[in-house]
Every structure is written in structure tokens, then in C-alpha cells.
Design an enzyme around this catalytic site. Structure first.
Site, PDB file in Angstrom:
ATOM      1  CE  LYS A  80      -4.093   2.377   2.425  1.00 42.69           C
ATOM      2  NZ  LYS A  80      -5.004   2.292   3.237  1.00 42.69           N
ATOM      3  CB  SER A 155      -8.178   3.816   2.004  1.00 43.82           C
ATOM      4  OG  SER A 155      -7.241   3.454   3.245  1.00 43.82           O
ATOM      5  CB  SER A 179      -8.883   1.075   5.885  1.00 45.90           C
ATOM      6  OG  SER A 179      -9.688   2.898   5.358  1.00 45.90           O
TER       7      SER A 179
END
Lengths: 497, 99
Positions: A80, A155, A179
Site C-alpha cells: 500500500k 481506503s 480500510s
């Protein structure tokens, strides 16, 4: 399409360890897949093909030299883009960090490298991890591999999409209000939020420091456990890191057994606002757990209905303070420095140009909640709700081993549907937020497809603080039983890309 | 009645160092007003007898040994800076002309 991309991380690890395939071949197969589908999925903000092949070659050389390697050595991973990486750009999905190359690696990054994982690139996210759809990325949305017109969750939407699209067998995420679990649920994969403090925040670009928790994504429970063990554990560089052994999650995933366990169904998470297909699949999971020998009881956690409003005061308050560091002075974007403007003017122009609407909303909301005169009513009250939520969990875990709920109230919604309706967007995290406020462990595993739209539904399994192994134990049992019913992983039902 | 007016947003934007355009002020005022109205519910259950939690874990004063360890070189520390001069961050003026 190479068969290698359909293999689990554990299988790839043993194929590489035994020398049947090389880490370079495995990396190349995934890079080829990325090249074939990325124009439609857009899971990555940066793909580092050369660096990935070099890392893979290094693993092959170590194996050839007779070195004993870990279970994930040579396995590719998507990382990420909120973790700092020395050799790759790090943007947090924001224009304010466009092109930034951090001078240091996050602890999670360093541990991935030490485990021999091959980092393919950095995945897309809502700007500074604020959002539930990845539409808040300054670099464009990611598309759900099940239906490219829909969101992949957020997210960590690039992370979930990359694994669901077979671009990587594993990915990292961060979970501040859901998320990891919400993107995993809506893309039909496994996502785990470890106990807060169980994984290091050093080098994780901060959103809400008392909530941010790094965790793994994978296509099955065992792979998630292997990655969880690879990057977790105490870190002296993070003062909120727990100085205790990591719960034995791999062993728990291997056991996968619910006989004799008591499972609590959270009464407050159901009814109005929940999609019928989500509730139907959840009910099947309840019956499945009973058939596997668990005792299922209903549990009331009345404060959980206040978790969402408390979160949308606490998280923005912390973000308004954390994001003050983006001041246009030491790194990142600088706008309007024409020699006549003051530092303060340059700062305000830079932040207005560099932050997107959701980040601005949250900074101002947090600034409001922390203002004198409003502090007690908003931030102070939210902190009290946080206490009540922990008490509800404590009371529940006196009687049950784990709590369960749907991971999300609905399946993946269409891109654009909630983009300018913040309150509607926030509802996506309704069921996941309590575990962030209380800091306990929570896992999402696939639980079938909703009848209305044929899209994945997630089952959330919540365990006490440092009870991460219980999530994996129950998750593995549910996965095994469901997969024997489905005739394979849920993801095998996804349309071919 | 609106809790968050256009003027309130302008004040919050100033405190937050965000140079917002006029049309943004109106847009954010409506949205922030809706959000604040929804989250104010927390006060319903936040009675005086409940202690606040700032954190999920009971941690206080975590220290690590104060020892010298390798750190960034000046080049590394300055590598992302928008402007550099003589091994330092170069910033716009921070004091008024008359100071």
C-alpha cells in the site's frame, strides 16, 4: 496466462523453496498479469518491475547458495502506497506528495524485505487513507475486479483489487476505520485488522494515530496468517507497539476449528440500511457455524450504534493535527513561493492545491471538534463513547469467544454513487469501526454472493485485544466449510478479466 | 439552524492553513453542517461519570534507551525539500517586512 498467478502464497513459497520454480519466474508471471489487466483495474500507483526482478533474483541466489529461507521468500506482494519505501515513490494517494522518495523504509517495508517478499509496486488508496471507495485518490479510482464499474472498497482499494485480480497473491493494507476489512469484503478476499499495536506504524504515513493498524490481504486465511506473522511484532521505533509475542496466527489458521466455541451475533448490526442479500448470506454463516459445532448466541452491544459518530469526531481530530506536517517547507509540494509571499501564505496555498476535498473536509471537521467551546461536546463526548464501546466488548467477551457481524451493510456500490455525499460514504464502515475504537482484532472472510447483484459479501469475526489467533481459527473453519460447499474459493466465481 | 456557516468555514480554513476558494466555502459549509449535525449524537450517552479514552491500549510513557544510532545524512534529510540552500531548508520569509 501463467498458472502461477492462481497459486496461493504458501504454495508459491514451497515451490520456490524446493526449486521447482524460481522466484524470478513467479515475479515475471505477476508482472505479466499486471501488464495485462492494469489498464482496467488500476490497482497500482507505481510498478517497480526491475526492482522486483532484482529482489527475486537475490532470493534465487540465496536459495542456490543453500540458505534456509522463510515460508514467503520469493513470493510477490503489492504494498500500500502509505508505507514509506526508499526505492519507490510514496504518495499516500495525494498530490501533496507527488514524486516524493522517502529517505527511509517503514518497519513493515523492512520486514517484508527481510522475509524475502518481492515488492511488485505500490497500490492505490483514498488520499491519506481517508475514504471507503478509493475514489478519493488524487490519481484516479481503482476498479473492482468483480464489476469494473464498482468500487473495490477503501481506503486499501488498490490492495484488495490487486489480490482479487491475481496481480499479487498478497498485499499490505492499513485499517483505521475498516480500510482493510471493507475492501476485502467487497472484493471477495480475506483481510485482517490485527490488534492495535500488534503491527508497527513506523513509516506509515499517519492519518489517525490512535487507530491506524497495518494488516494483511490474501486470497485465503492461511496466506493472510503467514503475512501477518511476517511483518508483525514489537518495534522500538513505535511507542504504541505492544512488547509481547505475536499471537500464533499461523498455527490457529492450520487448526481451523470452532467446536466448543461460543460465537456472539451482534444484535445491533442488522435490519434497516442492510442489503437483504448481505443479511441472507450472514444468516447462512451463522447456521454454518452452528453446524460446525459452535454455540451461537445473540449479544447486545448498545454503544456500537454510537461508534460511527464517535469515529467521525476522533479520526478527523487526529488527522487535523497529523496533517499539519504538510507545510510545504521540508518535503512535498510547494505552491506560490514567488519571493513576495510569506511562509504562512505559501503553506495555505500549497495545502489548498495539494489536498483533495475529503482531506480538507476532515481537517476542518477535526479543527472544529477540537476548538475551545466545542471540545467537550464533540471530541470529549466521542472519547467517552470510546470507553463505552470498549466496555461493551469486554462484557461480550466474558460470555463469547468471538463476535460476528456482516463486514459491510452493502456490497460494492457503483463508482460515483456516493462520491459527493460524505455521510452516505461513511456508512460503509458502520460495522468495522467499533474494533478500531477498542483496538481489538477483527478479520473479514468471504461469505458468499448477494442474490440481488451477484457480488461478494464478507463475514466479520471480532476477537479480544491480542486474540488475533481466534479470528484465524474461526476464519479458517468457516473458509474450509464454505469452500467445500462452493466447490472452491469464492473468487473462482468472479468473471474473467 | 445551521451550526456551520460560511463564515465559520472561512475561520476553520484559516486555522487549518487552507486557502479555499469562495465556492468551496459554500460547498463545505453545507457538508460540514450535515456531518456535525449527525455526529453530535455522541453527547446523548456521554455522561459525566464516564472517563474518556484517548487510546485503545493502557500505555503511558514508553521510552527507549537514549543511545546514538545511525541517522539520515544531510543529503538524505534534504532530498525531498522544495528548496535547499547551504545544506539547509530554504523557506519563504516568516517575519513581516517591518520586523
Amino acid at each position: 496466462m501463467s498458472e502461477l498467478i492462481k497459486k496461493t502464497a504458501a504454495e508459491l513459497g514451497s515451490l520456490i523453496a524446493s526449486g521447482e520454480v524460481s522466484a524470478v519466474e513467479v515475479a515475471q508471471a505477476h508482472l505479466d498479469r499486471i501488464a495485462a489487466v492494469e489498464d482496467r483495474v488500476h490497482a497500482f500507483l507505481h510498478v517497480g518491475a526491475e526492482a522486483a526482478l532484482a529482489q527475486a533474483a537475490a532470493v534465487d541466489a540465496r536459495r542456490a547458495a543453500g540458505e534456509e529461507l522463510g515460508p514467503l521468500a520469493g513470493v510477490p506482494i503489492a504494498h500500500k502506497d502509505v508505507f514509506t519505501t526508499k526505492d519507490m515513490p510514496t504518495t499516500a494517494g495525494s498530490k501533496i506528495l507527488e514524486g516524493w522518495r522517502p529517505p527511509y523504509d517503514a518497519t513493515v517495508t523492512r520486514r517484508l524485505r527481510e522475509a524475502g517478499l518481492v515488492i511488485l509496486g505500490k497500490t492505490n488508496l483514498d488520499e491519506f487513507a481517508m475514504g471507503s471507495s478509493t475514489e478519493n485518490s488524487a490519481y484516479g479510482p481503482t476498479h473492482n475486479p468483480w464489476d469494473l464499474t464498482r468500487i473495490p472498497g477503501g481506503s486499501s482499494g488498490g490492495a484488495s483489487a490487486s489480490v482479487a485480480a491475481y496481480e499479487a497473491p498478497l498485499s499490505t493494507g492499513t485499517d483505521t476505520g475498516g480500510s482493510i476489512r471493507q475492501p476485502a469484503a467487497v472484493t471477495g478476499i480475506v483481510g485482517m485488522k490485527p490488534t492495535y499495536g500488534g503491527s508497527s506504524r513506523y513509516g506509515l504515513i499517519a492519518f489517525a494515530s490512535s487507530l491506524d493498524t497495518p494488516g494483511p490481504f490474501a486470497r485465503n486465511v492461511m496466506d493472510a496468517a503467514l503475512l501477518h506473522e511476517a511483518f508483525s511484532g514489537h518495534d522500538p521505533m513505535d511507542s504504541t507497539s505492544i512488547d509481547q509475542p505475536v499471537p500464533s496466527v499461523v498455527e490457529a489458521a492450520r487448526q481451523g476449528d470452532v467446536a466448543g466455541l461460543t460465537v456472539g451475533v451482534v444484535k445491533e448490526f442488522g435490519g434497516d440500511g442492510y442489503q437483504p442479500g448481505v443479511l441472507a448470506r450472514f444468516q447462512e454463516a451463522v447456521e454454518l457455524l452452528e453446524s460446525l459445532g459452535a454455540k451461537v448466541v445473540e449479544v447486545s452491544c448498545p454503544s456500537f450504534t454510537y461508534a460511527l459518530p464517535a469515529y467521525y469526531l476522533i479520526a478527523p481530530s487526529e488527522c487535523s493535527s497529523n496533517l499539519a506536517r504538510f507545510d510545504a517547507m521540508r518535503y512535498g509540494l510547494r505552491v506560490g513561493d514567488d519571493g513576495t509571499r510569506s511562509a504562512e501564505e505559501v503553506m495555505a496555498l500549497t495545502r489548498a492545491a495539494g489536498f483533495g476535498p475529503e482531506v480538507k473536509r476532515r481537517i476542518m471537521l477535526g479543527t472544529y471538534a477540537l476548538s475551545s467551546g466545542y471540545y467537550d461536546a464533540y471530541y470529549g463526548s466521542a472519547q467517552k463513547v470510546r470507553t463505552l464501546i470498549s466496555r461493551d466488548f469486554d462484557a461480550a467477551f466474558q460470555h463469547v469467544d468471538v463476535l460476528i457481524s456482516p463486514t459491510t451493510p452493502t456490497t460494492a456500490f457503483p463508482i460515483g454513487e456516493r462520491a459527493d455525499d460524505p455521510m452516505a460514504m461513511y456508512l460503509a464502515d458502520l460495522c468495522t469501526i467499533p474494533s478500531n475504537l477498542a483496538g481489538n482484532a477483527a478479520l473479514s472472510v468471504p461469505c458468499g454472493l448477494a442474490d440481488e447483484d451477484g457480488l461478494p459479501v464478507g463475514l466479520q469475526i471480532m476477537a479480544p485485544v491480542l486474540g488475533d489467533d481466534r479470528c484465524y481459527r474461526v476464519g479458517a473453519a468457516v473458509e474450509r466449510a464454505f469452500e467445500s460447499r462452493w466447490g472452491g474459493p469464492l473468487l473462482s466465481k468472479a468473471p474473467a478479466l | 439552524m445551521s451550526a456551520i456557516t460560511r463564515e465559520e468555514v472561512a475561520h476553520l480554513a484559516r486555522l487549518s492553513r487552507l486557502a479555499l476558494a469562495d465556492e468551496e466555502l459554500d460547498h463545505f459549509a453545507a457538508q460540514l453542517d450535515q456531518i456535525v449535525g449527525a455526529v453530535a449524537r455522541v453527547a446523548e450517552v456521554a455522561t459525566a461519570d464516564i472517563p474518556p479514552s484517548s487510546h485503545a491500549l493502557p500505555l503511558t510513557n514508553v521510552f527507549r534507551p537514549d543511545v546514538v544510532a545511525p541517522s539520515l545524512t544531510p543529503e538524505q534529510a534534504l532530498s525531498g525539500a522544495p528548496a535547499v540552500e547551504d545544506d539547509r531548508f530554504r523557506v519563504p520569509r516568516i517575519l513581516g517586512e517591518e520586523a
